[in-house]
Design a protein around this motif. Sequence first.
Motif, PDB file in Angstrom:
ATOM      1  N   ILE A 260      12.160  15.627  47.331  1.00 41.41           N
ATOM      2  CA  ILE A 260      13.078  16.757  47.468  1.00 41.41           C
ATOM      3  C   ILE A 260      13.152  17.554  46.169  1.00 41.41           C
ATOM      4  O   ILE A 260      13.166  18.795  46.184  1.00 41.41           O
ATOM      5  N   GLN A 261      13.177  16.862  45.041  1.00 43.82           N
ATOM      6  CA  GLN A 261      13.210  17.558  43.756  1.00 43.82           C
ATOM      7  C   GLN A 261      11.971  18.429  43.556  1.00 43.82           C
ATOM      8  O   GLN A 261      12.060  19.570  43.096  1.00 43.82           O
ATOM      9  N   GLN A 262      10.812  17.903  43.919  1.00 46.40           N
ATOM     10  CA  GLN A 262       9.577  18.666  43.761  1.00 46.40           C
ATOM     11  C   GLN A 262       9.574  19.897  44.669  1.00 46.40           C
ATOM     12  O   GLN A 262       9.143  20.985  44.247  1.00 46.40           O
ATOM     13  N   ALA A 263      10.057  19.753  45.902  1.00 46.60           N
ATOM     14  CA  ALA A 263      10.102  20.893  46.821  1.00 46.60           C
ATOM     15  C   ALA A 263      11.049  21.977  46.319  1.00 46.60           C
ATOM     16  O   ALA A 263      10.753  23.174  46.409  1.00 46.60           O
ATOM     17  N   LEU A 264      12.193  21.581  45.777  1.00 42.22           N
ATOM     18  CA  LEU A 264      13.139  22.558  45.251  1.00 42.22           C
ATOM     19  C   LEU A 264      12.599  23.249  44.000  1.00 42.22           C
ATOM     20  O   LEU A 264      12.825  24.447  43.796  1.00 42.22           O
ATOM     21  N   SER A 265      11.878  22.510  43.186  1.00 42.86           N
ATOM     22  CA  SER A 265      11.274  23.123  41.995  1.00 42.86           C
ATOM     23  C   SER A 265      10.247  24.181  42.387  1.00 42.86           C
ATOM     24  O   SER A 265      10.180  25.261  41.784  1.00 42.86           O
ATOM     25  N   LYS A 266       9.460  23.902  43.409  1.00 47.70           N
ATOM     26  CA  LYS A 266       8.488  24.886  43.885  1.00 47.70           C
ATOM     27  C   LYS A 266       9.189  26.119  44.445  1.00 47.70           C
ATOM     28  O   LYS A 266       8.730  27.248  44.230  1.00 47.70           O
ATOM     29  N   ALA A 267      10.306  25.912  45.145  1.00 48.30           N
ATOM     30  CA  ALA A 267      11.040  27.040  45.699  1.00 48.30           C
ATOM     31  C   ALA A 267      11.612  27.919  44.596  1.00 48.30           C
ATOM     32  O   ALA A 267      11.604  29.155  44.704  1.00 48.30           O
ATOM     33  N   VAL A 268      12.101  27.313  43.529  1.00 45.56           N
ATOM     34  CA  VAL A 268      12.651  28.085  42.413  1.00 45.56           C
ATOM     35  C   VAL A 268      11.554  28.883  41.723  1.00 45.56           C
ATOM     36  O   VAL A 268      11.740  30.055  41.361  1.00 45.56           O
ATOM     37  N   ARG A 269      10.384  28.280  41.549  1.00 45.54           N
ATOM     38  CA  ARG A 269       9.272  28.998  40.915  1.00 45.54           C
ATOM     39  C   ARG A 269       8.796  30.169  41.771  1.00 45.54           C
ATOM     40  O   ARG A 269       8.400  31.219  41.226  1.00 45.54           O
ATOM     41  N   ARG A 270       8.843  30.018  43.094  1.00 44.22           N
ATOM     42  CA  ARG A 270       8.427  31.126  43.954  1.00 44.22           C
ATOM     43  C   ARG A 270       9.408  32.294  43.879  1.00 44.22           C
ATOM     44  O   ARG A 270       9.022  33.453  43.976  1.00 44.22           O
ATOM     45  N   LYS A 271      10.700  31.985  43.709  1.00 43.29           N
ATOM     46  CA  LYS A 271      11.714  33.038  43.655  1.00 43.29           C
ATOM     47  C   LYS A 271      11.822  33.674  42.267  1.00 43.29           C
ATOM     48  O   LYS A 271      12.408  34.750  42.127  1.00 43.29           O
ATOM     49  N   ALA A 272      11.297  33.019  41.259  1.00 41.80           N
ATOM     50  CA  ALA A 272      11.424  33.520  39.898  1.00 41.80           C
ATOM     51  C   ALA A 272      10.639  34.822  39.744  1.00 41.80           C
ATOM     52  O   ALA A 272       9.540  34.959  40.290  1.00 41.80           O
ATOM     53  N   PRO A 273      11.186  35.796  39.019  1.00 37.80           N
ATOM     54  CA  PRO A 273      10.444  37.059  38.812  1.00 37.80           C
ATOM     55  C   PRO A 273       9.210  36.811  37.963  1.00 37.80           C
ATOM     56  O   PRO A 273       9.174  35.912  37.124  1.00 37.80           O
ATOM     57  N   PRO A 274       8.152  37.595  38.170  1.00 41.11           N
ATOM     58  CA  PRO A 274       6.936  37.411  37.381  1.00 41.11           C
ATOM     59  C   PRO A 274       7.194  37.681  35.906  1.00 41.11           C
ATOM     60  O   PRO A 274       7.937  38.586  35.534  1.00 41.11           O
ATOM     61  N   SER A 275       6.585  36.883  35.071  1.00 41.87           N
ATOM     62  CA  SER A 275       6.763  37.035  33.628  1.00 41.87           C
ATOM     63  C   SER A 275       6.011  38.255  33.119  1.00 41.87           C
ATOM     64  O   SER A 275       4.916  38.583  33.590  1.00 41.87           O
ATOM     65  N   GLU A 276       6.616  38.932  32.180  1.00 41.33           N
ATOM     66  CA  GLU A 276       5.981  40.124  31.592  1.00 41.33           C
ATOM     67  C   GLU A 276       4.994  39.693  30.519  1.00 41.33           C
ATOM     68  O   GLU A 276       5.346  38.987  29.579  1.00 41.33           O
ATOM     69  N   SER A 277       3.779  40.105  30.694  1.00 37.92           N
ATOM     70  CA  SER A 277       2.749  39.730  29.731  1.00 37.92           C
ATOM     71  C   SER A 277       2.602  40.801  28.660  1.00 37.92           C
ATOM     72  O   SER A 277       2.914  41.963  28.864  1.00 37.92           O
TER      73      SER A 277
END
Length: 277
Positions: A260-277
């Motif tokens: 469950i922790q791994q699935a939630l971590s993936k969900a948070v990364r998908r919702k995170a805005p793209p980093s500015e390079s």
Amino acid sequence: MPTDTKRVRGPEVSQSPSLFLCKNAVKKSTASNDARVDGRQRGQVDVRSVFVRCGLISQAKGSAYIEAGNTKLICCVYGPRETERKDETDMKSGRLITDMRFAPFSCRERGSWIQGSDEKDLSLMLLESLRPGVCLQKYPRSQIEVNVMVLENDGAVLAHAVTCASMALVDAGIEMYDLVLGCSIRQEGATYLIDPTFLEENGYNLASGSRENLGSLTVAFLPSLNQISGLQSDGEMGEDTLTGGVRTCIEGCFKLYPVIQQALSKAVRRKAPPSES
């Protein structure tokens, strides 16, 4: 009589093809006292393989899908929003509303769209299990709605509904004290079956002739706080057997926790805005 053109209705009476496999499954399960139908062993903390995913329904504030064996559930969370009835408004705390239903095609015999007494009882048990884990004081004069739909019932639906609803609440950004995980067992005499299937849950594969310590147990657990938020028991079990069953369910929750922790971590990364390079 007018017809509903927006819904493709199935036949009024239908049977699942799995009904015709019941006899073979029972013969296979009773051939060995230790082996179960799906290959797991009796008396061991061996939960079914789980697939989980968050954020599948864009119209909901948060959503989650869980699949454990042939048991499949989906959950949607709406809110927090203003309480509909003013007489139920609490100035100091929010209100949690749960609704759990079975799809007509989820069970071995086709059901109805109207919520039955069993579904109302499961909705109440779900509410009692989730409420201790949600920070309702953070949402005064508001209500949070949790809707769970069972797409396929192959046992342990309440336990997996607790886990699925907890993930959907996290995906919706609702503040919680801890995740709420669910696990269930089927006690058969001196042995137990953790995360039972539908056939095991209904005692179709009872290997022993003993009628003592027969029952089912479902535990909702807060793993980080090491606290039990809900417990539901059916049947007749002794005090020692019930205590051992609770410990077994807690161990099963800890096995499910990293997934469950791994699935939630993936969900948070998908919702995170793209980093500015």
